[in-house]
Scaffold this active site. Structure first.
Site, PDB file in Angstrom:
ATOM      1  N   ASP A   1      12.391 128.497  25.773  1.00  0.00           N
ATOM      2  CA  ASP A   1      11.707 129.788  25.729  1.00  0.00           C
ATOM      3  C   ASP A   1      12.296 130.675  26.820  1.00  0.00           C
ATOM      4  O   ASP A   1      12.751 130.184  27.855  1.00  0.00           O
ATOM      5  CB  ASP A   1      10.194 129.621  25.946  1.00  0.00           C
ATOM      6  CG  ASP A   1       9.392 130.799  25.399  1.00  0.00           C
ATOM      7  OD1 ASP A   1       8.823 130.682  24.297  1.00  0.00           O
ATOM      8  OD2 ASP A   1       9.360 131.854  26.069  1.00  0.00           O
TER       9      ASP A   1
ATOM     10  N   CYS B   1       6.595 135.509  11.747  1.00  0.00           N
ATOM     11  CA  CYS B   1       5.279 136.154  11.900  1.00  0.00           C
ATOM     12  C   CYS B   1       5.416 137.667  11.772  1.00  0.00           C
ATOM     13  O   CYS B   1       4.491 138.404  12.067  1.00  0.00           O
ATOM     14  CB  CYS B   1       4.633 135.771  13.231  1.00  0.00           C
ATOM     15  SG  CYS B   1       5.579 136.291  14.658  1.00  0.00           S
TER      16      CYS B   1
HETATM   17  N1  SAH Z   1       6.221 128.201  18.995  1.00  0.00           N
HETATM   18  C1  SAH Z   1       5.203 128.698  19.887  1.00  0.00           C
HETATM   19  C2  SAH Z   1       4.890 130.166  19.704  1.00  0.00           C
HETATM   20  C3  SAH Z   1       6.107 131.074  19.759  1.00  0.00           C
HETATM   21  S1  SAH Z   1       5.759 132.709  20.158  1.00  0.00           S
HETATM   22  C4  SAH Z   1       3.950 127.830  19.738  1.00  0.00           C
HETATM   23  O1  SAH Z   1       3.949 126.903  18.921  1.00  0.00           O
HETATM   24  O2  SAH Z   1       2.979 128.087  20.434  1.00  0.00           O
HETATM   25  C5  SAH Z   1       7.333 133.330  20.505  1.00  0.00           C
HETATM   26  C6  SAH Z   1       7.912 132.908  21.842  1.00  0.00           C
HETATM   27  O3  SAH Z   1       9.270 133.350  21.862  1.00  0.00           O
HETATM   28  C7  SAH Z   1       7.278 133.498  23.081  1.00  0.00           C
HETATM   29  O4  SAH Z   1       6.857 132.443  23.910  1.00  0.00           O
HETATM   30  C8  SAH Z   1       8.388 134.297  23.776  1.00  0.00           C
HETATM   31  O5  SAH Z   1       8.377 134.160  25.189  1.00  0.00           O
HETATM   32  C9  SAH Z   1       9.623 133.668  23.197  1.00  0.00           C
HETATM   33  N2  SAH Z   1      10.855 134.473  23.098  1.00  0.00           N
HETATM   34  C10 SAH Z   1      10.986 135.745  22.673  1.00  0.00           C
HETATM   35  N3  SAH Z   1      12.305 136.079  22.571  1.00  0.00           N
HETATM   36  C11 SAH Z   1      13.010 134.994  22.959  1.00  0.00           C
HETATM   37  C12 SAH Z   1      14.401 134.692  23.051  1.00  0.00           C
HETATM   38  N4  SAH Z   1      15.334 135.584  22.720  1.00  0.00           N
HETATM   39  N5  SAH Z   1      14.757 133.457  23.453  1.00  0.00           N
HETATM   40  C13 SAH Z   1      13.817 132.541  23.778  1.00  0.00           C
HETATM   41  N6  SAH Z   1      12.499 132.767  23.687  1.00  0.00           N
HETATM   42  C14 SAH Z   1      12.093 133.976  23.286  1.00  0.00           C
END
Ligand code: SAH
Length: 390
Positions: free
Chosen positions: A245, A333
């Site tokens: 993340d 989403c």
């Molecule tokens: N899979 C998670 C929810 C994902 S929400 C669960 O099961 O709870 C999307 C996430 O993507 C967020 O935590 C955000 O910090 C992260 N994010 C956004 N852009 C990103 C990128 N380019 N690389 C890595 N993480 C990213």
């Protein structure tokens, strides 16, 4: 009660059950405070029900789907109780779940999430915002054992309603870190600094489905936030689960959650997923399961093209890390992206990188995020699981 009238040819959607009346669909405006309860009428005088009016918002009226005259504590007790009853039936014995999902619970602009003894509320409309005292009182009546309620009114969508961004405890006390269980795991989240209300509850059932496929396998959990997919997989016997993340806070929380659950084969790393996937391809690394759960790439239809290109790149790169027998878990989403759009992207990209796929599972948002059929806006989560078969 003041009456506001719709334009003759704009009424159909509302008559069919949509809860939003756009400003442009009204024949006149009213000089009243944001959030005032008004009656909406057709051009020939029939009532379409009452709702909260906000002259500052493009969504001028948010209907309550009834002829409510007061919208005080009793109204909220009734609606929140109905919402809670559904959750008790569809997700019995859960500690972390969405109690109220706005429009789908006929409470347009209100979100309530529960994490054990604590509730997190979000008001995304003026009508809900001005009724905060009633909502808090109603929640205390419906949930007498709750110890604290915190508002997390930091969503940018509030600015479109003319509302300020605020957060903080509104009743009782709420600790910095709150724990609850999900699928037998103990999860610790930080409501104040975490994203959304602290956790992404909508993937609950999907995490369980994927964890069942993970026994004895390696998983790369991309966009892991506080570790949801990786932790569930590790707990179900994955040989290694590694989450990525870009948020340092999320990665720290994920690491803590692995420790709390004694999952030493569950690791996390702060990185940009797009870069990391490319690096793994150039290093010729392979994974048995790759999970893609990116944030929303487009808030409206105008940004759809860019969003589709983002999904194409992610899915193509992820597929390159999978061998026959491998599993691609892909999710979107982004509300305007349909399941068909996502399926089509995966099909085209799999053909480009010469992977033959079969769809082995499809999911959606968990049932504590129900879909109001008359409002496609309430349906947003697409979730597909493919196996590489050649
Ligand atoms: N899979 C998670 C929810 C994902 S929400 C669960 O099961 O709870 C999307 C996430 O993507 C967020 O935590 C955000 O910090 C992260 N994010 C956004 N852009 C990103 C990128 N380019 N690389 C890595 N993480 C990213």
């Amino acid at each position: 009660m003041q009456i506001i009238t719709m334009r003759p040819h704009e009424e159909r959607r509302v008559k069919e059950g949509h809860l939003w009346v756009n400003k442009s669909d009204l024949s006149h405006t009213l000089e009243v405070a944001p959030g005032t309860l008004v009656r909406v009428s057709t051009s020939d005088g029939a009532s379409l029900g009452t709702g909260f009016y906000n002259p500052l918002s493009k969504i001028a009226v948010r209907l309550l789907a009834c002829e409510e005259e007061d919208a005080g504590t009793d109204f909220f007790v009734k609606r929140i109780r109905q919402a809670q009853e559904l959750r008790e039936r569809v997700l019995p014995n859960e500690e972390g779940y969405r109690v109220v999902y706005g429009e789908a619970d006929l409470l347009s602009g209100l979100i309530v999430d529960r994490y054990g003894s604590y509730l997190v509320i979000q008001m995304l409309s003026a009508g809900m915002d001005v009724r905060k005292p009633h909502i808090i009182e109603a929640l205390r009546i419906v949930f007498p054992s709750v110890l604290g309620i915190i508002e997390k009114n930091t969503s940018q969508t509030r600015t479109r309603e003319g509302l300020e961004l605020v957060d903080g405890v509104v009743w009782g006390s709420v600790p910095d870190r709150v724990t609850f269980t999900e699928n037998g795991l103990r999860l610790e989240i930080d409501i104040a600094t975490g994203q959304k209300t602290g956790y992404f509850l909508d993937q609950k059932i999907n995490r369980k489905a994927v964890a069942l496929l993970a026994k004895g396998r390696t998983m790369l959990d991309c966009f892991c936030n506080v570790g949801g997919f990786a932790l569930n997989a590790a707990a179900q016997g994955a040989s290694l689960a590694h989450g990525i993340d870009s948020s340092a806070l999320a990665v720290e929380a994920a690491q803590r959650n692995a420790e709390i659950n004694g999952l030493t084969h569950c690791t996390f790393e702060k990185a940009n997923v797009f870069d990391l996937l490319r690096d793994h391809v150039s290093q010729e690394r392979t994974w048995d399961i790759v999970v893609l759960d990116p944030p929303s790439f487009a808030k409206h239809r105008g940004a759809l093209r860019g969003a589709l290109a983002g999904y194409a790149e992610l899915n193509r790169t992820a597929l390159k890390l999978l061998q026959p027998g491998g599993i691609l878990v892909t999710s979107s989403c982004t509300q305007p992206v349909t399941e068909h759009d996502l399926m089509d992207i995966v099909y085209r990209e799999s053909a480009r990188v010469r992977r033959r796929l079969r769809l082995i599972h499809r999911g959606a948002q968990a049932p504590d995020h129900p879909v109001l059929l008359a409002m496609t806006e309430t349906q947003y989560l697409k979730f597909l699981v493919f196996e590489v078969i050649a």
